[in-house]
Enzyme design. Sequence first.
Site, short mmCIF file in Angstrom:
data_model
loop_
_atom_site.label_atom_id
_atom_site.label_comp_id
_atom_site.label_asym_id
_atom_site.label_seq_id
_atom_site.Cartn_x
_atom_site.Cartn_y
_atom_site.Cartn_z
N ARG A 258 3.71 -0.45 3.46
CA ARG A 258 2.79 -1.17 4.33
C ARG A 258 2.06 -2.20 3.49
NH1 ARG A 258 -0.78 3.14 6.23
NH2 ARG A 258 -2.30 2.05 4.99
N HIS A 262 -3.50 0.01 7.59
CA HIS A 262 -2.89 0.74 8.71
C HIS A 262 -3.20 0.04 10.03
CE1 HIS A 262 -1.67 3.97 11.36
NE2 HIS A 262 -2.88 4.01 11.87
N TYR A 271 -7.60 3.74 -1.17
CA TYR A 271 -6.68 4.84 -1.47
C TYR A 271 -5.35 4.38 -2.08
CZ TYR A 271 -4.98 3.42 3.18
OH TYR A 271 -4.53 2.70 4.25
#
Length: 381
Positions: A258, A262, A271
């Site tokens: 990705r 998100h 993260y």
Amino acid sequence: MPRKPIDLPFKLEYLSVLDENAELDKKLDPKLTDDELKTLYRYMLKARRADERMLNMQRQGRIGTFPQASGHEAISMGSVFCLKKEDWLVPAYRELAGMLYRGWPLETILLYWNGFEEGAKVPDGLNDLPMCVPVASQLLHAAGIGMAMNIQQEKKVVLTFFGDGSSSEGDCHEALNFAAVFNAPVVFICLNNQYAISVPIAKQMKNETVAQRAIGYGMQGIRVDGNDVLAVYTATQEAIERARKGEGPTLIECLTYRFTPHTTADDPKRYRSEDESKKWHLREPLLRFAKYLNAKGIMNEEQRQQIEAEIDAEIKEAVAKAEELAKSDELSNPLNMFDFSFAELPPFLVEQRQELADHIAKHTKHKKESGEKKAPSPAKI
């Protein structure tokens, strides 16, 4: 008691056709025509530019929160390109390239992410379902459609999508098991972008791959390079051919990354490391495919820029259409929320619709009496 290996009928492979330097493995060349290769690139690029434009609009408050599809174009386009018009597409929410190729107007998708019910309206003539935000629930719909086609003896297939996070959901396991047991002609495409929002894949499952779960359900499974559109095309084409011959479902795991959050409400810097992102950007699907087309003599830089200009004009036109529709009396009428789920409204929704209509009428009358210049759109009762 004897102890011996069990000879299972399913093996697991990893498939890549273009390497990271866009060099083709000639033994695996799917032999698409020049026009087909250019079509693949065009819709991948259109999805990328539309995705970027939607992000700008979201930051300006012109559409709501949405999940970006950048980096997933090869998966979406390489798989949907294999469908016939009469086949079924059951998308999740990162299939922008494939949906545009399938015939979904971009303005419809813009309306969807702006909260309008009309954004879920399937274009005429398509056997598609709208985008699905609840994770994995759409997989049960796909399995059910495939089962129904078997009963009706139709030679169509169903293509459906889910993420690595969705693979941990009960709905996913039920759909895979159901499709396998009833030999449903469904191709399950997993977009393994390695994070379920902020949870890395290692904390989602103990398996090395999502694809190996196929063995447990008794279906074919394969892991492919999800940033290689030719690998995704090849694996999907093989799976669809098996499904049409009555050989049941397939699970295709597309390993990707990705490149964006998100959703627009997420911050991946909390993260994911910068080094990790840089490493995966070297495998970016659009640059890689453009390099291959250039080396093959199909598309030079001048032609690529021409495609960019055409896409830019198409996106500007779609944005203008969507924003004009959003301001229309018909779409801005909140009673529309009752109009697109049932052919005939059940009594409790008839009651709720009337209650809302009464509230709007009362609010409109109050505004007019108090002298406010702008009144809400007249309610359609």
